[in-house]
Design a protein around this motif. Structure first.
Motif, short mmCIF file in Angstrom:
data_model
loop_
_atom_site.label_atom_id
_atom_site.label_comp_id
_atom_site.label_asym_id
_atom_site.label_seq_id
_atom_site.Cartn_x
_atom_site.Cartn_y
_atom_site.Cartn_z
N ASN A 172 42.65 41.16 44.76
CA ASN A 172 42.19 41.16 46.15
C ASN A 172 43.17 41.74 47.15
O ASN A 172 43.19 41.35 48.31
CB ASN A 172 41.75 39.75 46.57
CG ASN A 172 40.56 39.29 45.73
OD1 ASN A 172 39.58 40.01 45.58
ND2 ASN A 172 40.68 38.11 45.15
N VAL A 195 41.07 45.66 49.01
CA VAL A 195 39.69 45.35 49.39
C VAL A 195 39.52 45.59 50.89
O VAL A 195 40.19 44.93 51.69
CB VAL A 195 39.35 43.87 49.08
CG1 VAL A 195 37.87 43.63 49.30
CG2 VAL A 195 39.76 43.50 47.66
N ALA A 216 34.15 44.19 50.63
CA ALA A 216 33.85 42.77 50.62
C ALA A 216 32.46 42.52 51.21
O ALA A 216 32.03 41.38 51.30
CB ALA A 216 34.90 42.01 51.43
N GLY A 233 33.05 44.04 41.33
CA GLY A 233 34.33 43.33 41.19
C GLY A 233 34.45 42.75 39.79
O GLY A 233 33.70 43.12 38.88
N ASP A 241 37.94 38.89 41.67
CA ASP A 241 38.88 39.91 42.14
C ASP A 241 38.05 41.11 42.58
O ASP A 241 37.36 41.72 41.76
CB ASP A 241 39.83 40.29 40.99
CG ASP A 241 40.75 41.45 41.36
OD1 ASP A 241 40.76 41.85 42.55
OD2 ASP A 241 41.46 41.94 40.46
N ASN A 243 39.20 43.97 43.79
CA ASN A 243 39.91 45.26 43.81
C ASN A 243 39.04 46.39 43.29
O ASN A 243 39.11 47.51 43.77
CB ASN A 243 41.19 45.20 42.96
CG ASN A 243 42.32 44.51 43.70
OD1 ASN A 243 42.19 44.19 44.89
ND2 ASN A 243 43.42 44.27 43.00
#
Ligand code: ADP
Ligand code: MG
Length: 497
Positions: A44, A47, A52, A142, A156, A158
């Motif tokens: 994270n 992001v 998100a 994710g 997560d 990312n």
């Protein structure tokens, strides 16, 4: 190539395979946001509010992602659609904060293309063309992590929003070997183009393996799809296991269910994950936040002009213009880094010898494939982490070519180069490894060998000519490998009459 068949209790079966490959596009930023994409970052930390899915955020297409997908399409001889559009694929999952994935169903960026695979690396004729249906661009989701805490799951983000190409093949493959060769070739092409790094163990390339079985000549059977298979070897294993399982199901009187399966490498089996959704389950519709993509000719031309020499063309050039064997050409072009290394070595070697590249290509390619690869392998290293550079390799080859050292001494020198990082000439000098053409010294060594082996000399003179090699070997040994082999041959011939 004989056809691959599965022998069932009731006769022979043919397997039909199509692959959907997800390839992460090599870019610094995500498909619709400026967040970074580096592998291995703390969870994270990469992001943006778009990734998100904060309400009110708007996606903005990343031009570089589109450019890379177009270049990939051109590299597989595909039709590029100058007008394409993004669609929403709706589903709920905890790693997908938007509640939908932005993808392309109806109007993908890249249309039909093809890839040529080779089934026998020594036989350039053993090729087969595998059709590609489309390449579309989409966002990644994710990642959920279930093993950090006994009672909690983490997410997560990312990877959320990272750009993927989905490369969909036609159901044109008929054996595990063909599926493996297709995936390997696709990876080779992506790495040449530079649109994906092809790191399957880091998840930047993964395959959904569609498999069905049929009686040879029958229409296609029902397929299953095994998700996220992350190596060539596993793809081949999935095809084999899944085809056998389907044959057993059918021969037991059952029917194959169209479903999504998972591969368990530890048990080498596929397991059912969920029944397969159809496209209409996702309620696809055009994403209202994004305009259609419209590409102009200048952009397409720029993409085309930026493509490097591709693997098939390079391989062909290595065979025809450089005179390499089909096998050597195949090995040297299988990965873009290997080809780059070889070409640097070739240029340096030719420059030192003041010869054309074609004249030194055989020497350079044989050395790279049989000496350097072997030595690196022993050290558990690859060309990328080789302590010996192409220039250093060329220096060593020049010493062999001009007769300063023999081929067998060159092996020792290479080992010392890998150990110390020093140059070949410095090592030869330091260790006194220069080849000698000192006739007196060689003759003295030969006299000693012949005297000590009078019986073998008799046998040789009586017609056992194979012993000549023995005398050469012994002389070279006595000279610690440093005698000029040609001179040894000449002098031995003279002395043995
Ligand atoms: P989906 O997204 O529903 O899986 P796609 O059209 O994206 O559908 O992908 C279908 C994939 O399955 C393609 O790679 C195609 O070649 C392959 N395929 C289609 N029919 C068969 C079949 N009968 N046996 C094996 N593979 C198949
Ligand atoms: Mg699919």
């Amino acid at each position: 190539m004989s056809e691959y068949r599965i022998q069932g209790a009731t006769g022979e079966w043919e397997v039909v395979i199509g692959l959907e490959v997800h390839a992460q596009i090599t870019t610094n930023a995500k498909l619709f946001s400026g967040a970074a994409t580096a592998f291995g970052a703390e969870p994270n930390t990469q992001v943006s509010l778009v990734d998100a899915a904060m309400p009110g955020m708007l996606p903005v297409p990343n031009r570089e992602c589109i450019r890379q997908a177009v270049r990939t399409g051109l590299a597989i001889n595909a039709k590029i659609n100058k007008w394409s559009r993004f669609d929403r694929k709706n589903y709920f999952y905890a790693d997908l904060p938007q509640g939908y994935q932005i993808s392309q169903l109806y109007h993908p960026l890249v249309g039909e293309g093809s890839i040529e695979i080779q089934l026998d690396d020594k036989n350039p004729e053993s090729t087969k063309t595998i059709g590609i249906e489309r390449i579309h661009v989409e966002q990644d989701a994710g990642k959920l992590m279930h093993d950090q805490h006994p009672t909690m799951s983490y997410v997560d983000l990312n990877r959320s929003g990272v750009a993927l190409m989905e490369i969909v093949s036609r159901p044109d493959m008929r054996s595990p070997a063909e599926a493996g060769a297709y995936l390997a070739k696709l990876r080779t092409i992506l790495r040449y183009v530079g649109s994906c790094d092809g790191n399957m163990d880091q998840g930047s390339m993964r395959a959904d393996v569609n498999v069905s079985v049929r009686r040879p000549g029958d229409p296609f059977g029902t397929r299953t799809e095994t998700k996220n298979v992350n190596s060539v070897r596993f793809v081949m294993a999935v095809v084999e296991q899944e085809a056998k399982r389907q044959v057993a199901v059918i021969e037991d009187g059952g029917t194959v269910v169209q479903e999504t399966r998972l591969y368990d490498p530890d048990r080498n089996e596929t397991r059912s994950m969920r029944s397969k959704e159809d496209a209409h389950d996702y309620r696809y519709f055009p994403d209202p936040d994004l305009l259609p993509l419209e590409l102009d000719d200048a952009f397409l031309e720029e993409c085309r002009a930026s493509l490097p020499e591709l693997p098939d063309a390079k391989r062909h050039r290595y065979e025809t213009a450089l005179g390499l064997s089909a096998y050597n050409a195949g090995v040297l072009t299988a990965d873009v880094e290997t080809a780059r290394w070889f070409e640097a070595l070739l240029a340096e070697t030719a420059a030192r010898a003041k010869k054309s590249e074609a004249e030194v290509a055989k020497q350079a390619s044989n050395w790279l494939i049989s000496e350097l690869f072997g030595a690196l392998n022993k050290l558990g290293r690859s060309l990328e982490t080789s302590p010996v550079s192409p220039a250093a390799g060329a220096e060593l080859l020049a010493l062999v070519a001009d007769g300063t050292i023999s081929g067998s001494i060159a092996k020792q020198v290479l080992e010392k180069m890998l150990e110390s990082g020093d140059g070949a000439a410095a090592i030869v000098e330091r260790e006194g490894l220069k080849q000698t053409s000192d006739t007196g010294a060689i003759e003295a060594a030969i006299d000693g060998i012949l005297a000590a082996n009078a019986d073998k000399v008799e046998q040789f003179k009586a017609g056992k000519e194979a012993l000549f090699g023995f005398f050469v070997g012994q002389t070279m040994k006595a000279m610690q490998g440093k005698a000029n082999p040609q001179l040894v041959n000449e002098l031995l011939k003279k002395k043995l009459g």
